[in-house]
Scaffold this motif. Structure first.
Motif, PDB file in Angstrom:
ATOM      1  N   HIS A  71      -4.526  11.534   3.556  1.00 30.07           N
ATOM      2  CA  HIS A  71      -4.293  10.591   2.462  1.00 30.07           C
ATOM      3  C   HIS A  71      -3.185   9.627   2.871  1.00 30.07           C
ATOM      4  O   HIS A  71      -2.055  10.053   3.138  1.00 30.07           O
ATOM      5  CB  HIS A  71      -3.900  11.363   1.197  1.00 30.07           C
ATOM      6  N   ALA A  72      -3.502   8.339   2.933  1.00 32.06           N
ATOM      7  CA  ALA A  72      -2.498   7.328   3.286  1.00 32.06           C
ATOM      8  C   ALA A  72      -2.548   6.204   2.271  1.00 32.06           C
ATOM      9  O   ALA A  72      -3.627   5.678   1.979  1.00 32.06           O
ATOM     10  CB  ALA A  72      -2.767   6.796   4.695  1.00 32.06           C
ATOM     11  N   TRP A  73      -1.406   5.863   1.710  1.00 31.23           N
ATOM     12  CA  TRP A  73      -1.374   4.810   0.687  1.00 31.23           C
ATOM     13  C   TRP A  73      -0.088   4.008   0.807  1.00 31.23           C
ATOM     14  O   TRP A  73       0.892   4.477   1.390  1.00 31.23           O
ATOM     15  CB  TRP A  73      -1.475   5.436  -0.714  1.00 31.23           C
ATOM     16  N   TYR A  74      -0.126   2.786   0.261  1.00 26.68           N
ATOM     17  CA  TYR A  74       1.042   1.912   0.348  1.00 26.68           C
ATOM     18  C   TYR A  74       1.907   2.069  -0.889  1.00 26.68           C
ATOM     19  O   TYR A  74       1.472   1.818  -2.014  1.00 26.68           O
ATOM     20  CB  TYR A  74       0.621   0.453   0.516  1.00 26.68           C
ATOM     21  N   ASN A  75       3.130   2.488  -0.684  1.00 17.94           N
ATOM     22  CA  ASN A  75       4.117   2.607  -1.744  1.00 17.94           C
ATOM     23  C   ASN A  75       4.922   1.300  -1.745  1.00 17.94           C
ATOM     24  O   ASN A  75       5.832   1.117  -0.942  1.00 17.94           O
ATOM     25  CB  ASN A  75       5.012   3.822  -1.437  1.00 17.94           C
ATOM     26  N   ALA A  76       4.522   0.380  -2.638  1.00 13.29           N
ATOM     27  CA  ALA A  76       5.094  -0.975  -2.610  1.00 13.29           C
ATOM     28  C   ALA A  76       6.578  -0.964  -2.966  1.00 13.29           C
ATOM     29  O   ALA A  76       7.362  -1.734  -2.407  1.00 13.29           O
ATOM     30  CB  ALA A  76       4.318  -1.888  -3.558  1.00 13.29           C
ATOM     31  N   ALA A  77       6.972  -0.091  -3.883  1.00 12.51           N
ATOM     32  CA  ALA A  77       8.379  -0.048  -4.297  1.00 12.51           C
ATOM     33  C   ALA A  77       9.279   0.287  -3.108  1.00 12.51           C
ATOM     34  O   ALA A  77      10.410  -0.184  -3.017  1.00 12.51           O
ATOM     35  CB  ALA A  77       8.555   0.977  -5.414  1.00 12.51           C
ATOM     36  N   GLU A  78       8.764   1.103  -2.178  1.00 10.81           N
ATOM     37  CA  GLU A  78       9.556   1.514  -1.014  1.00 10.81           C
ATOM     38  C   GLU A  78       9.157   0.758   0.255  1.00 10.81           C
ATOM     39  O   GLU A  78       9.683   1.057   1.336  1.00 10.81           O
ATOM     40  CB  GLU A  78       9.392   3.016  -0.772  1.00 10.81           C
ATOM     41  N   SER A  79       8.214  -0.174   0.135  1.00  8.18           N
ATOM     42  CA  SER A  79       7.701  -0.924   1.306  1.00  8.18           C
ATOM     43  C   SER A  79       7.275   0.003   2.442  1.00  8.18           C
ATOM     44  O   SER A  79       7.622  -0.227   3.602  1.00  8.18           O
ATOM     45  CB  SER A  79       8.748  -1.899   1.867  1.00  8.18           C
ATOM     46  N   ARG A  80       6.505   1.035   2.104  1.00  5.39           N
ATOM     47  CA  ARG A  80       6.086   1.929   3.181  1.00  5.39           C
ATOM     48  C   ARG A  80       4.697   2.499   2.927  1.00  5.39           C
ATOM     49  O   ARG A  80       4.309   2.777   1.786  1.00  5.39           O
ATOM     50  CB  ARG A  80       7.082   3.074   3.357  1.00  5.39           C
ATOM     51  N   ILE A  81       3.972   2.681   4.031  1.00  2.00           N
ATOM     52  CA  ILE A  81       2.772   3.517   4.010  1.00  2.00           C
ATOM     53  C   ILE A  81       3.267   4.954   4.041  1.00  2.00           C
ATOM     54  O   ILE A  81       4.178   5.287   4.805  1.00  2.00           O
ATOM     55  CB  ILE A  81       1.889   3.240   5.245  1.00  2.00           C
ATOM     56  N   GLU A  82       2.686   5.783   3.197  1.00  2.00           N
ATOM     57  CA  GLU A  82       2.981   7.215   3.259  1.00  2.00           C
ATOM     58  C   GLU A  82       1.722   7.937   3.708  1.00  2.00           C
ATOM     59  O   GLU A  82       0.656   7.706   3.164  1.00  2.00           O
ATOM     60  CB  GLU A  82       3.360   7.747   1.872  1.00  2.00           C
ATOM     61  N   MET A  83       1.888   8.820   4.669  1.00  2.00           N
ATOM     62  CA  MET A  83       0.754   9.602   5.127  1.00  2.00           C
ATOM     63  C   MET A  83       0.953  11.047   4.725  1.00  2.00           C
ATOM     64  O   MET A  83       2.033  11.605   4.931  1.00  2.00           O
ATOM     65  CB  MET A  83       0.635   9.499   6.636  1.00  2.00           C
TER      66      MET A  83
END
Ligand code: SAH
Ligand code: TRP
Length: 333
Positions: free
Chosen positions: A239-251
């Motif tokens: 599962h990989a998604w973009y966390n815009a508040a933290e400016s990061r892709i999380e895997m």
């Protein structure tokens, strides 16, 4: 002697460090595993496959930028000493070294994956008679103190947006150490992936062929083999998604059903619920302003900023400011 390799931390020490990391990572919420454990020989091969995926624009874009930049950069800088953090297959480095037009140069790759570094060094040395390689097998967060004294003007490379795989405190600690490797006239060239459309970002980490998913699950294979664990990699969803508040892709790795995992070396049993994913990696995305601020906080001045026409990726060239920032003393291994 044109090739020298230093291995930092013997197998026993590395296993001990891994055991501590895994114990800490799986024992705290959210559960996590440190991304450096992706890269055994199989992991490096999978990463190499990722770099050629149609969705993964990063490598392609950075390569093209480097091709454009290399001749002028190498002419202006004339480095005699190139240090590279997370060098991997050193493919991009090759372009830079080729662009220097000969001349004695010492290359110091720093990477955890010995197999890949040795193969890359062999190839570079065969192609380039004026080259010396002093490889450092170790963790760039801990072992930069072993980088030898400069052999001339120095260029430090940190490509592939690997810097984005560290969170803010770790980035600052690392950059402060990099700063201490630089003298007046030396430069750091760092590749950063830029904030952009969410769909483009998420596609890059969710490729249709499933290579990124296989890469993600590889970390469980590494833990199985190294610590005698019995993770079933196929029971976890990528599962990989973009966390815009933290400016990061999380895997993440999400258990499809409840998993009970035994880790023999740790004498530990872990129960994982589908609601509790294992966070395996972040990939932070940057802007020019955030890059400049990150560099400045480590005593580095942004000298030049190069991006592709679509502003997907950037190469930032930085030099040391006169004000030295105290580097956190790295722990000895
Ligand atoms: N620079 C190459 C490879 C990037 S992949 C490129 O741009 O394509 C990241 C590389 O960093 C891998 O080769 C991995 O083995 C290495 N790496 C990751 N974490 C590391 C760490 N903590 N210390 C040393 N090397 C690390
Ligand atoms: N530095 C690369 C990035 O953040 C590393 C990477 C690429 C990666 N693809 C990955 C890490 C997939 C984990 C999973 O893009």
């Amino acid at each position: 002697m044109r090739y020298r390799v230093e291995v930092h931390a013997d197998a026993h020490t590395r296993l001990k460090a891994m055991a501590e990391d895994v114990l800490r990572g799986l024992g705290t919420r959210p559960r996590s595993l440190p991304p450096k454990y992706f890269y055994d020989a199989a992991g490096s091969r999978l990463f190499d496959e990722i770099t050629r995926l149609p969705e993964y624009y990063l490598t392609r874009t950075e390569d093209a930028l480097l091709d454009r930049l290399a001749p002028a950069l190498m002419r202006a800088l004339e480095p005699r000493d190139v240090v590279e953090l997370g060098s991997g297959f050193s493919l991009k480095t090759r372009r830079l070294l080729e662009a220097r037009g000969g001349g004695a140069l010492r290359y110091t790759p720093v990477d955890v994956d010995e197999t890949t570094v040795a193969a890359s060094a062999e190839r570079l040395l065969a192609e380039d008679p004026a080259l010396q390689v002093h490889a450092i097998i170790g963790d760039f967060e801990r072992h930069l103190v072993h980088v030898p004294a400069p052999s001339g003007r120095r260029l430090v490379l940190f490509l592939g947006s690997t810097i984005g795989n560290l969170d803010a405190p770790a980035r600052q600690a690392l950059l402060a150490q990099v700063r201490s490797l630089l003298h007046r006239g030396d430069r750091l060239l760092v590749g950063v992936d830029l904030v952009k459309d969410v769909a483009v970002l998420e596609a890059a980490y969710n490729d249709a062929a499933g290579v990124t998913a296989a890469f993600n699950r590889n970390i469980l294979r590494v833990v199985n083999r190294s610590l005698g664990a019995d993770f079933q990699p196929e029971a976890f969803r990528h599962h990989a998604w973009y966390n815009a508040a933290e400016s990061r892709i999380e895997m993440h790795l999400v258990p499809e059903t409840r998993q009970t995992v035994h880790i023999r070396s740790l004498d530990l049993t872990v129960r994982l619920e589908p609601s509790e994913s294992i966070w395996t990696e972040s990939s932070y995305k940057f802007t020019r302003a955030s890059t400049r601020a990150m560099l400045a906080a480590a005593g580095l001045r942004l000298d030049a900023w190069h991006t592709d026409v679509d502003k997907r990726f950037a190469l930032a060239l930085a030099g040391p400011t006169s004000r030295a920032v105290a580097a956190r003393a790295p722990r000895a291994a």
